[in-house]
Design a protein around this motif. Sequence first.
Motif, PDB file in Angstrom:
ATOM      1  N   ILE A 138       0.884  -1.155   0.000  1.00 54.59           N
ATOM      2  CA  ILE A 138       0.000   0.000   0.000  1.00 54.59           C
ATOM      3  C   ILE A 138       0.923   1.206   0.000  1.00 54.59           C
ATOM      4  CG2 ILE A 138      -1.791   1.253   1.228  1.00 54.59           C
ATOM      5  CD1 ILE A 138      -2.517  -1.494   2.548  1.00 54.59           C
ATOM      6  N   ALA A 139       0.824   2.010  -1.044  1.00 54.61           N
ATOM      7  CA  ALA A 139       1.776   3.107  -1.230  1.00 54.61           C
ATOM      8  C   ALA A 139       1.069   4.449  -1.318  1.00 54.61           C
ATOM      9  CB  ALA A 139       2.572   2.879  -2.518  1.00 54.61           C
ATOM     10  N   GLU A 140       1.781   5.474  -0.939  1.00 57.46           N
ATOM     11  CA  GLU A 140       1.272   6.821  -1.150  1.00 57.46           C
ATOM     12  C   GLU A 140       1.368   7.140  -2.633  1.00 57.46           C
ATOM     13  OE1 GLU A 140       3.128   9.679   1.376  1.00 57.46           O
ATOM     14  OE2 GLU A 140       2.688   8.518   3.182  1.00 57.46           O
ATOM     15  N   SER A 141       0.376   7.832  -3.146  1.00 57.54           N
ATOM     16  CA  SER A 141       0.358   8.186  -4.569  1.00 57.54           C
ATOM     17  C   SER A 141       1.611   8.946  -4.972  1.00 57.54           C
ATOM     18  CB  SER A 141      -0.886   9.018  -4.891  1.00 57.54           C
ATOM     19  OG  SER A 141      -2.047   8.261  -4.668  1.00 57.54           O
ATOM     20  N   SER A 142       2.105   9.803  -4.097  1.00 59.54           N
ATOM     21  CA  SER A 142       3.303  10.586  -4.423  1.00 59.54           C
ATOM     22  C   SER A 142       4.531   9.682  -4.580  1.00 59.54           C
ATOM     23  CB  SER A 142       3.561  11.658  -3.362  1.00 59.54           C
ATOM     24  OG  SER A 142       3.738  11.066  -2.091  1.00 59.54           O
ATOM     25  N   ASP A 143       4.640   8.624  -3.766  1.00 56.02           N
ATOM     26  CA  ASP A 143       5.758   7.687  -3.906  1.00 56.02           C
ATOM     27  C   ASP A 143       5.661   6.912  -5.218  1.00 56.02           C
ATOM     28  OD1 ASP A 143       6.896   8.422  -1.471  1.00 56.02           O
ATOM     29  OD2 ASP A 143       5.970   6.775  -0.363  1.00 56.02           O
ATOM     30  N   TRP A 144       4.425   6.548  -5.613  1.00 60.56           N
ATOM     31  CA  TRP A 144       4.242   5.834  -6.876  1.00 60.56           C
ATOM     32  C   TRP A 144       4.567   6.761  -8.051  1.00 60.56           C
ATOM     33  CZ3 TRP A 144       4.936   1.959  -9.533  1.00 60.56           C
ATOM     34  CH2 TRP A 144       4.290   1.708 -10.738  1.00 60.56           C
ATOM     35  N   PHE A 158      14.456  -5.371   0.742  1.00 62.52           N
ATOM     36  CA  PHE A 158      15.633  -4.656   1.205  1.00 62.52           C
ATOM     37  C   PHE A 158      16.328  -3.806   0.143  1.00 62.52           C
ATOM     38  CE2 PHE A 158      14.863  -7.643   4.529  1.00 62.52           C
ATOM     39  CZ  PHE A 158      15.295  -6.997   5.672  1.00 62.52           C
ATOM     40  N   ALA A 159      15.561  -3.222  -0.755  1.00 59.47           N
ATOM     41  CA  ALA A 159      16.111  -2.309  -1.768  1.00 59.47           C
ATOM     42  C   ALA A 159      14.939  -1.662  -2.509  1.00 59.47           C
ATOM     43  CB  ALA A 159      16.988  -3.065  -2.766  1.00 59.47           C
ATOM     44  N   PRO A 160      15.199  -0.570  -3.223  1.00 49.94           N
ATOM     45  CA  PRO A 160      14.140  -0.007  -4.064  1.00 49.94           C
ATOM     46  C   PRO A 160      13.662  -1.049  -5.081  1.00 49.94           C
ATOM     47  CG  PRO A 160      15.957   1.542  -3.842  1.00 49.94           C
ATOM     48  CD  PRO A 160      16.419   0.237  -3.247  1.00 49.94           C
ATOM     49  N   VAL A 161      12.392  -0.995  -5.407  1.00 52.99           N
ATOM     50  CA  VAL A 161      11.780  -1.965  -6.323  1.00 52.99           C
ATOM     51  C   VAL A 161      11.773  -1.389  -7.738  1.00 52.99           C
ATOM     52  CG1 VAL A 161       9.646  -3.197  -6.890  1.00 52.99           C
ATOM     53  CG2 VAL A 161      10.311  -2.864  -4.482  1.00 52.99           C
ATOM     54  N   PRO A 162      12.404  -2.074  -8.700  1.00 51.18           N
ATOM     55  CA  PRO A 162      12.329  -1.599 -10.084  1.00 51.18           C
ATOM     56  C   PRO A 162      10.871  -1.605 -10.558  1.00 51.18           C
ATOM     57  CG  PRO A 162      13.917  -3.402  -9.862  1.00 51.18           C
ATOM     58  CD  PRO A 162      13.168  -3.311  -8.577  1.00 51.18           C
ATOM     59  N   VAL A 163      10.460  -0.552 -11.259  1.00 56.32           N
ATOM     60  CA  VAL A 163       9.057  -0.493 -11.694  1.00 56.32           C
ATOM     61  C   VAL A 163       8.697  -1.657 -12.618  1.00 56.32           C
ATOM     62  CG1 VAL A 163       8.741   1.982 -11.325  1.00 56.32           C
ATOM     63  CG2 VAL A 163       9.553   1.163 -13.536  1.00 56.32           C
ATOM     64  N   GLU A 164       9.681  -2.247 -13.287  1.00 59.94           N
ATOM     65  CA  GLU A 164       9.391  -3.407 -14.133  1.00 59.94           C
ATOM     66  C   GLU A 164       8.887  -4.585 -13.315  1.00 59.94           C
ATOM     67  OE1 GLU A 164      12.676  -2.077 -14.113  1.00 59.94           O
ATOM     68  OE2 GLU A 164      12.199  -0.693 -15.726  1.00 59.94           O
ATOM     69  N   GLY A 165       9.197  -4.607 -12.018  1.00 61.31           N
ATOM     70  CA  GLY A 165       8.752  -5.674 -11.145  1.00 61.31           C
ATOM     71  C   GLY A 165       7.368  -5.434 -10.556  1.00 61.31           C
ATOM     72  N   ILE A 166       6.792  -4.270 -10.841  1.00 60.25           N
ATOM     73  CA  ILE A 166       5.449  -3.953 -10.357  1.00 60.25           C
ATOM     74  C   ILE A 166       4.481  -4.247 -11.495  1.00 60.25           C
ATOM     75  CG2 ILE A 166       3.938  -2.141  -9.478  1.00 60.25           C
ATOM     76  CD1 ILE A 166       6.518  -0.863  -8.275  1.00 60.25           C
ATOM     77  N   LEU A 167       3.717  -5.314 -11.331  1.00 57.73           N
ATOM     78  CA  LEU A 167       2.883  -5.799 -12.430  1.00 57.73           C
ATOM     79  C   LEU A 167       1.594  -5.021 -12.610  1.00 57.73           C
ATOM     80  CD1 LEU A 167       3.304  -9.651 -12.067  1.00 57.73           C
ATOM     81  CD2 LEU A 167       4.631  -8.021 -13.425  1.00 57.73           C
ATOM     82  N   ARG A 168       0.938  -4.710 -11.492  1.00 57.56           N
ATOM     83  CA  ARG A 168      -0.329  -3.990 -11.580  1.00 57.56           C
ATOM     84  C   ARG A 168      -0.418  -2.995 -10.432  1.00 57.56           C
ATOM     85  NH1 ARG A 168      -4.867  -8.641 -12.032  1.00 57.56           N
ATOM     86  NH2 ARG A 168      -3.751  -9.447 -10.226  1.00 57.56           N
ATOM     87  N   THR A 169      -1.241  -1.967 -10.652  1.00 58.12           N
ATOM     88  CA  THR A 169      -1.532  -0.985  -9.607  1.00 58.12           C
ATOM     89  C   THR A 169      -3.024  -0.684  -9.624  1.00 58.12           C
ATOM     90  OG1 THR A 169      -1.206   0.947 -11.031  1.00 58.12           O
ATOM     91  CG2 THR A 169       0.743   0.099  -9.887  1.00 58.12           C
ATOM     92  N   TRP A 170      -3.532  -0.325  -8.467  1.00 60.18           N
ATOM     93  CA  TRP A 170      -4.933   0.055  -8.348  1.00 60.18           C
ATOM     94  C   TRP A 170      -5.037   1.235  -7.390  1.00 60.18           C
ATOM     95  CZ3 TRP A 170      -3.207  -4.948  -7.571  1.00 60.18           C
ATOM     96  CH2 TRP A 170      -3.635  -5.918  -8.485  1.00 60.18           C
ATOM     97  N   PRO A 171      -5.966   2.151  -7.636  1.00 63.13           N
ATOM     98  CA  PRO A 171      -6.282   3.134  -6.589  1.00 63.13           C
ATOM     99  C   PRO A 171      -6.791   2.341  -5.382  1.00 63.13           C
ATOM    100  CG  PRO A 171      -7.347   3.725  -8.659  1.00 63.13           C
ATOM    101  CD  PRO A 171      -6.782   2.345  -8.831  1.00 63.13           C
ATOM    102  N   PHE A 172      -6.402   2.743  -4.185  1.00 65.41           N
ATOM    103  CA  PHE A 172      -6.794   1.993  -2.995  1.00 65.41           C
ATOM    104  C   PHE A 172      -7.466   2.947  -2.022  1.00 65.41           C
ATOM    105  CE2 PHE A 172      -5.857  -0.643   0.850  1.00 65.41           C
ATOM    106  CZ  PHE A 172      -6.526  -1.775   0.427  1.00 65.41           C
ATOM    107  N   GLU A 173      -8.781   3.028  -2.163  1.00 62.64           N
ATOM    108  CA  GLU A 173      -9.564   3.966  -1.362  1.00 62.64           C
ATOM    109  C   GLU A 173     -10.724   3.233  -0.719  1.00 62.64           C
ATOM    110  OE1 GLU A 173     -10.781   6.777  -4.301  1.00 62.64           O
ATOM    111  OE2 GLU A 173      -8.798   7.656  -4.468  1.00 62.64           O
ATOM    112  N   ALA A 174     -11.239   3.823   0.334  1.00 61.18           N
ATOM    113  CA  ALA A 174     -12.407   3.255   1.000  1.00 61.18           C
ATOM    114  C   ALA A 174     -13.648   3.518   0.156  1.00 61.18           C
ATOM    115  CB  ALA A 174     -12.563   3.885   2.385  1.00 61.18           C
ATOM    116  N   THR A 175     -14.631   2.655   0.326  1.00 59.30           N
ATOM    117  CA  THR A 175     -15.915   2.856  -0.336  1.00 59.30           C
ATOM    118  C   THR A 175     -16.640   4.027   0.330  1.00 59.30           C
ATOM    119  OG1 THR A 175     -17.100   1.402   1.174  1.00 59.30           O
ATOM    120  CG2 THR A 175     -16.090   0.371  -0.771  1.00 59.30           C
TER     121      THR A 175
END
Length: 117
Positions: free
Chosen positions: A5-11, A86-103
Amino acid sequence: MLYRIAESSDWQQARETGFFASFDLEAEGFIHASERHQILETARRYYLGREDLVLLEIEEAALAAAGILVEREWAESRQEYFPHIFAPVPVEGILRTWPFEATAAGELQLPEELELI
């Protein structure tokens, strides 16, 4: 798969730099992550009420191929193991993303694609 779960600014910064990192990497030396079954409880404990979040799906095999250490460490407060990256994650290793908000009712829920797994 691992999930963060990431902050939008970090993504957004990750998309610009090619690597995802968060405050915990600098502060603790690793990025906290979750298994799929741990996502909602993590969100309830640490991110309730936040509206600036993105859920990242990280391919653990891509991290291993990049030589990035992932260890599962015991969290006494939750009585289970959690993956730490234990290191920054290359974006190539991030397969999918979704907005993560409460209903509208304030409930957190997994993206539909993850509920089907």
